[in-house]
Design a protein around this motif. Structure first.
Motif, PDB file in Angstrom:
ATOM      1  N   VAL A   1     -24.183 -16.140  64.398  1.00  0.00           N
ATOM      2  CA  VAL A   1     -23.921 -14.882  63.718  1.00  0.00           C
ATOM      3  C   VAL A   1     -24.335 -13.915  65.061  1.00  0.00           C
ATOM      4  O   VAL A   1     -24.502 -12.582  64.543  1.00  0.00           O
ATOM      5  CB  VAL A   1     -24.648 -14.549  62.598  1.00  0.00           C
TER       6      VAL A   1
ATOM      7  N   ASN B   1     -14.797 -25.643  76.056  1.00  0.00           N
ATOM      8  CA  ASN B   1     -15.405 -24.610  76.533  1.00  0.00           C
ATOM      9  C   ASN B   1     -15.328 -23.199  76.128  1.00  0.00           C
ATOM     10  O   ASN B   1     -13.959 -22.982  75.457  1.00  0.00           O
ATOM     11  CB  ASN B   1     -14.986 -24.666  78.279  1.00  0.00           C
ATOM     12  N   GLY B   2     -16.520 -22.482  75.807  1.00  0.00           N
ATOM     13  CA  GLY B   2     -16.527 -21.183  75.358  1.00  0.00           C
ATOM     14  C   GLY B   2     -16.725 -21.085  73.874  1.00  0.00           C
ATOM     15  O   GLY B   2     -16.677 -19.889  73.150  1.00  0.00           O
ATOM     16  N   SER B   3     -16.609 -22.375  73.273  1.00  0.00           N
ATOM     17  CA  SER B   3     -16.935 -22.332  71.833  1.00  0.00           C
ATOM     18  C   SER B   3     -18.213 -22.145  71.399  1.00  0.00           C
ATOM     19  O   SER B   3     -18.389 -21.503  70.351  1.00  0.00           O
ATOM     20  CB  SER B   3     -16.343 -23.747  71.107  1.00  0.00           C
ATOM     21  N   GLY B   4     -19.210 -22.273  72.239  1.00  0.00           N
ATOM     22  CA  GLY B   4     -20.603 -21.607  72.038  1.00  0.00           C
ATOM     23  C   GLY B   4     -21.446 -22.924  72.121  1.00  0.00           C
ATOM     24  O   GLY B   4     -22.852 -22.889  71.517  1.00  0.00           O
TER      25      GLY B   4
ATOM     26  N   LYS C   1     -30.191 -22.128  70.604  1.00  0.00           N
ATOM     27  CA  LYS C   1     -30.755 -21.609  69.449  1.00  0.00           C
ATOM     28  C   LYS C   1     -31.340 -22.813  68.797  1.00  0.00           C
ATOM     29  O   LYS C   1     -32.258 -22.591  67.847  1.00  0.00           O
ATOM     30  CB  LYS C   1     -29.552 -20.703  68.559  1.00  0.00           C
TER      31      LYS C   1
ATOM     32  N   LYS D   1     -19.825 -17.381  66.076  1.00  0.00           N
ATOM     33  CA  LYS D   1     -19.132 -15.857  66.154  1.00  0.00           C
ATOM     34  C   LYS D   1     -18.699 -15.597  65.169  1.00  0.00           C
ATOM     35  O   LYS D   1     -17.361 -14.894  64.832  1.00  0.00           O
ATOM     36  CB  LYS D   1     -18.010 -16.132  67.122  1.00  0.00           C
TER      37      LYS D   1
ATOM     38  N   THR E   1     -23.152 -24.117  74.925  1.00  0.00           N
ATOM     39  CA  THR E   1     -24.407 -23.924  75.482  1.00  0.00           C
ATOM     40  C   THR E   1     -25.489 -22.734  74.511  1.00  0.00           C
ATOM     41  O   THR E   1     -26.695 -23.310  74.382  1.00  0.00           O
ATOM     42  CB  THR E   1     -24.177 -22.971  76.611  1.00  0.00           C
ATOM     43  N   THR E   2     -24.825 -21.870  73.976  1.00  0.00           N
ATOM     44  CA  THR E   2     -25.687 -21.039  73.078  1.00  0.00           C
ATOM     45  C   THR E   2     -26.367 -21.584  71.917  1.00  0.00           C
ATOM     46  O   THR E   2     -27.352 -21.475  71.555  1.00  0.00           O
ATOM     47  CB  THR E   2     -24.812 -19.858  72.897  1.00  0.00           C
TER      48      THR E   2
END
Ligand code: GDP
Length: 298
Positions: free
Chosen positions: A277, A106-109, A116, A251, A111-112
């Motif tokens: 990025v 969780n939090g690694s990205g 994308k 990130k 969903t984002t």
């Protein structure tokens, strides 16, 4: 307190105040190599990989006087050479729907990155379905719905706490019925209970294989570059609990520590399918080894 001076990269750290990289010269001796190693380790490359890079740089050049620019170029070319074999976009298959399982803490990205990816595939003319497979995190489901709207992609959800495997199965049915090219499945990332997570992922895989014995076609591990060397441990864990086929590193915009990507390439050789990025929908790029190496050593 924040450093008011602009961040000095590896190149900058080799130069004195009034020196320029083309003119300043250094002897490539053991002391210099040690300094380079330290700079690479500070960029989170890990000791083994840093040693390999500097050893290769020194080969046939030990004791030679080189410009700082030449030293930087040597270093960046060595890094690019390690990275070249892993720079591969996500392979697309003829058989559809292609099922991409997205895993990571969780939090690694995750969903984002799914948002994308969906947007990129849509722009490339592919039809996409998303399954919000982390059914325990209401926030993750809501986030995915927002990304789905932005990307113009349907997002399948299930009531909070319901079985992610059955959602994944329903998503397979829908993706097939819609004639979708790709199905992106989000998953939970609670590593606190590794056994539960392993069971959950294994069940998703078991159930979607009832629809397609080759699914998932890709298992994408999403890693946060700002966690530095922790990323190594995460690859090991996720390799144990799932069949990781490739990586996305997120990130990379916010860190001078992207060196862990070199260590990952060196240690695991897993393909790097893309890099994150930024937080916007277009902030996902193909991984370019030379550009990355130049930025890391610049
Ligand atoms: P998940 O828990 O794995 O699904 O992670 P999220 O997709 O929710 O991302 C966690 C946080 O990281 C969010 O605030 C995102 O906006 C942010 N994030 C994700 N990818 C990137 C990236 O490439 N760059 C930056 N700067 N932030 C990112």
């Amino acid at each position: 307190a924040p450093d008011p001076a602009p961040t000095r990269g590896i190149l900058g750290r080799l130069l004195g105040r009034d020196e320029t990289p083309e003119i300043a010269r250094r002897v490539l001796d053991d002391e210099m190599l040690e300094q380079l190693e330290e700079l690479l380790i500070a960029a989170d490359m890990g000791v083994d990989t840093a040693l390999r890079v500097t050893a290769n740089m020194a080969e046939g050049r030990l004791g030679k006087k080189l410009s700082v620019h030449e030293i930087k170029t040597l270093m960046s070319d060595e890094i690019a050479r390690i990275m070249e074999p892993v720079a591969k976009p996500l392979p697309l298959y003829k058989k559809t729907p292609q099922v991409v399982l997205v895993v990571g803490v969780n939090g690694s990205g995750k969903t984002t990155t799914i948002g994308k990816l969906a947007s990129q595939f849509r722009a490339a003319g592919k039809s996409v379905v998303i399954a919000a497979g982390d059914t325990f995190r209401a926030a993750a489901v809501e986030q995915l719905q927002v990304w789905g709207e932005r990307a113009g992609v349907p997002v399948l959800t299930a009531p909070q706490g319901s079985d992610p495997a059955s959602l994944a199965y329903d998503a397979m049915v829908k993706a097939e019925a819609d004639g979708a090219d790709l199905l992106l499945i989000d998953t939970a990332g609670r590593l606190q209970n590794r056994g539960d997570l392993m069971e959950e992922l294994a069940k998703i895989v078991r159930v979607i294989r009832k629809k397609d014995p080759d699914a998932p076609h890709n298992t994408l591990l999403v890693l946060d570059a700002t966690t530095g060397q922790n990323a190594i441990g995460q690859v090991k864990v996720f390799q144990e609990i799932s069949d990781v086929s490739g990586l996305v590193m997120t990130k990379l915009d916010g860190t001078a520590k992207g060196g862990v990507l070199v260590a990952l390439a060196d240690k695991f050789g897993l393909p790097i399918h893309a890099i994150g990025v930024g937080e916007q929908i277009d902030d996902l790029q193909a991984f370019d080894p030379q550009e990355f190496a130049d930025a890391l050593t610049g």
